[in-house]
Write an enzyme that holds these catalytic residues in place. Structure first.
Site, mmCIF file in Angstrom:
data_model
loop_
_atom_site.group_PDB
_atom_site.id
_atom_site.type_symbol
_atom_site.label_atom_id
_atom_site.label_comp_id
_atom_site.label_asym_id
_atom_site.label_seq_id
_atom_site.Cartn_x
_atom_site.Cartn_y
_atom_site.Cartn_z
ATOM 1 N N HIS A 28 -37.768 27.304 -47.938
ATOM 2 C CA HIS A 28 -37.842 27.612 -49.391
ATOM 3 C C HIS A 28 -36.666 28.386 -49.784
ATOM 4 C CE1 HIS A 28 -39.971 31.270 -48.626
ATOM 5 N NE2 HIS A 28 -41.250 30.596 -48.237
ATOM 6 N N HIS A 82 -53.127 33.574 -42.531
ATOM 7 C CA HIS A 82 -52.292 33.235 -43.679
ATOM 8 C C HIS A 82 -52.357 31.939 -44.035
ATOM 9 C CE1 HIS A 82 -48.751 33.739 -46.050
ATOM 10 N NE2 HIS A 82 -47.875 33.416 -45.298
ATOM 11 N N GLU A 84 -50.201 30.157 -46.005
ATOM 12 C CA GLU A 84 -48.952 29.475 -46.513
ATOM 13 C C GLU A 84 -48.913 28.163 -45.619
ATOM 14 O OE1 GLU A 84 -45.395 31.743 -46.864
ATOM 15 O OE2 GLU A 84 -44.456 30.062 -47.837
ATOM 16 N N ASP A 86 -46.897 26.487 -43.992
ATOM 17 C CA ASP A 86 -46.463 26.405 -42.515
ATOM 18 C C ASP A 86 -47.471 26.957 -41.540
ATOM 19 O OD1 ASP A 86 -46.180 28.744 -43.870
ATOM 20 O OD2 ASP A 86 -44.503 29.528 -42.526
ATOM 21 N N HIS A 147 -47.445 38.715 -46.252
ATOM 22 C CA HIS A 147 -46.626 38.987 -47.515
ATOM 23 C C HIS A 147 -47.320 37.962 -48.859
ATOM 24 C CE1 HIS A 147 -44.207 34.837 -47.292
ATOM 25 N NE2 HIS A 147 -45.243 35.019 -46.248
ATOM 26 N N ASP A 166 -46.993 36.426 -40.556
ATOM 27 C CA ASP A 166 -45.414 36.483 -40.572
ATOM 28 C C ASP A 166 -44.726 37.715 -40.061
ATOM 29 O OD1 ASP A 166 -45.273 33.747 -41.651
ATOM 30 O OD2 ASP A 166 -45.321 34.300 -43.702
ATOM 31 N N TYR A 194 -35.240 37.500 -41.395
ATOM 32 C CA TYR A 194 -36.586 37.396 -41.935
ATOM 33 C C TYR A 194 -37.033 38.445 -42.838
ATOM 34 C CZ TYR A 194 -41.196 35.118 -41.748
ATOM 35 O OH TYR A 194 -42.309 34.729 -41.934
ATOM 36 N N HIS A 227 -44.036 33.161 -36.130
ATOM 37 C CA HIS A 227 -42.699 32.507 -36.262
ATOM 38 C C HIS A 227 -42.142 33.401 -34.739
ATOM 39 C CE1 HIS A 227 -43.019 30.143 -39.661
ATOM 40 N NE2 HIS A 227 -43.488 31.429 -40.452
HETATM 41 FE FE1 FEO Z 1 -45.708 33.017 -45.103
HETATM 42 FE FE2 FEO Z 1 -44.619 31.715 -42.313
HETATM 43 O O1 FEO Z 1 -45.594 31.737 -43.892
#
Ligand code: FEO
Length: 400
Positions: A28, A82, A84, A86, A147, A166, A194, A227
């Protein structure tokens, strides 16, 4: 026969079962030059829990890694730290495939998952709540706005292991799964990138979370983010960096970003850079025709100055500069000195427009902006050099 996708043991009772995305180059708007991983983990108590899932197209890779340890249908619980996509994109399909007894998420997480996938049946947990797997517990810690509103950590006291979604993560695809197997310089730079591109606006929450973890006396031997590598050697170092980045204490570093039509704003940028360097600052200059916004904001992390130049085109600023400023403003870098500059032909609105955005970003401006008509002459370039010296003087005061 050994399958292609294998789990990686983190501890005797925890396995990495995520996916490696070698090809990702855009997250993004953030340039992910080294790809990424979507980490998911299996916790093997008497009951088996899957912590987070992966981006939708990687579901089969994750389930194959799970299957190298245990039949995926034996997973009783899924924990979504989380929402999101991903980390949750494959959740509905995984739920359908393995039919878990329960899916846990924070209260905001249960809401967000419902709103993403139009599903029910998510069990909301509270800050501090514990789920016993038998022989090993999962303790949930709400980290709202770190976040996203739904974000939470899951802690395993028996393993002294923190699943941090994250937090403490980075976009880095690699064959290695642990920090002690990778180059520290690469990890530090990707973790900084990041932080600057994802976590920076929530720095006050980071500072509070670090305080909360310290006050609780939580022992953390391993941090397993969603990640990049699992931290098992450099836990103290990455936590220390988060403390430093969250404080946003300025350093004697200046970031200059500009674009140019016929080389005039570029010449101004060079002269300003000379002044900044002569004033004792470490200078990074980005020509936005070839630089990426996410690299500029990475350098803004703990910088002391942000100086932005744009020629005027059709009564406005250059599109690359509008792009950069829109992106940087949202990330809320703080404690910066700055200035706007640019060449123009007959109207010259861009410098004022850049200055307005810098002001809205709470950047302390050294003057109202520096303009040069068409092509800067020697006097105009000397004024640019002086602007660099003025900005450096302010940064030196702020960092003394
Ligand atoms: Fe906030 Fe890795 O997604």
């Amino acid at each position: 026969m050994t399958g292609v996708f294998q789990a990686v043991k983190v501890t005797d009772r925890v396995y990495w079962v995520g996916a490696i995305d070698w090809a990702l180059r855009d997250f993004h708007g953030y340039h992910t030059g080294r790809g990424t991983t979507y980490n998911a983990y299996l916790v093997m108590g008497e009951k088996i829990a899957l912590v987070d899932t992966v981006k939708a197209p990687f579901k089969d890779e994750m389930l194959a890694r799970v299957a190298s340890v245990v039949d995926p249908r034996r997973i009783e619980y899924i924990i979504s730290n989380h929402s999101e996509m991903d980390h949750s994109g494959s959740l509905p399909a995984v739920m359908e495939a393995i039919k878990p007894e329960k899916v846990f998420a924070s209260q905001m997480g249960a809401k967000a998952l419902g709103e993403h996938f139009h599903i029910g049946g998510i069990t909301a947990v509270k800050d501090g709540e514990k789920v016993a797997l038998g022989g090993i517990d999962c303790v949930f810690m709400e980290t709202r706005m770190l976040h996203w509103p739904d974000s939470m950590f899951t802690y395993l006291p028996e393993e002294e292991l923190l699943f941090s979604q994250d937090g403490f993560g980075m976009h880095l695809a690699s064959g290695e799964r642990f920090d002690d197997e990778l180059d520290w310089a690469v990890m530090e730079s990707e973790a900084a990138k990041y932080y600057a591109n994802i976590v920076l606006p929530y720095s006050p929450v980071v500072a509070k979370t670090l305080e909360k973890v310290a006050a609780a006396g939580l022992k953390v031997k391993i941090i397993a983010p969603d990640h990049g590598p699992v931290w098992r050697r450099d836990v103290g170092k990455i936590v220390g960096l988060y403390g430093k980045w969250a404080a946003q204490k300025p350093t004697r570093k200046a970031v200059v970003a500009y674009d140019t039509m016929w080389g005039s704003t570029a010449a101004m940028a060079k002269a300003i850079g000379e002044g900044l360097a002569a004033g004792g600052l470490d200078v990074k200059v980005f020509a936005m025709g070839g630089a990426h916004r996410s690299d500029v904001v990475t350098e803004l992390l703990c910088a002391g100055a942000f100086v932005v130049g744009s020629p005027t085109i059709n009564n406005g600023m250059f599109p690359t500069i509008a792009d950069l400023l829109t992106y940087a403003k949202g990330l809320k870098p703080r404690n910066l000195v700055g200035a706007a500059f640019g060449s123009y032909g007959w109207s010259g609105e861009s410098v004022g427009q850049v200055a307005e955005i810098l002001k809205a970003m709470k950047v302390e401006l050294a003057g109202e902006g520096l303009k040069a008509v068409y092509v800067p002459d020697a006097a105009a370039l000397a004024a640019c050099r002086q602007l660099g010296l003025d900005v450096a003087g302010k940064v030196n005061q702020n960092t003394a």
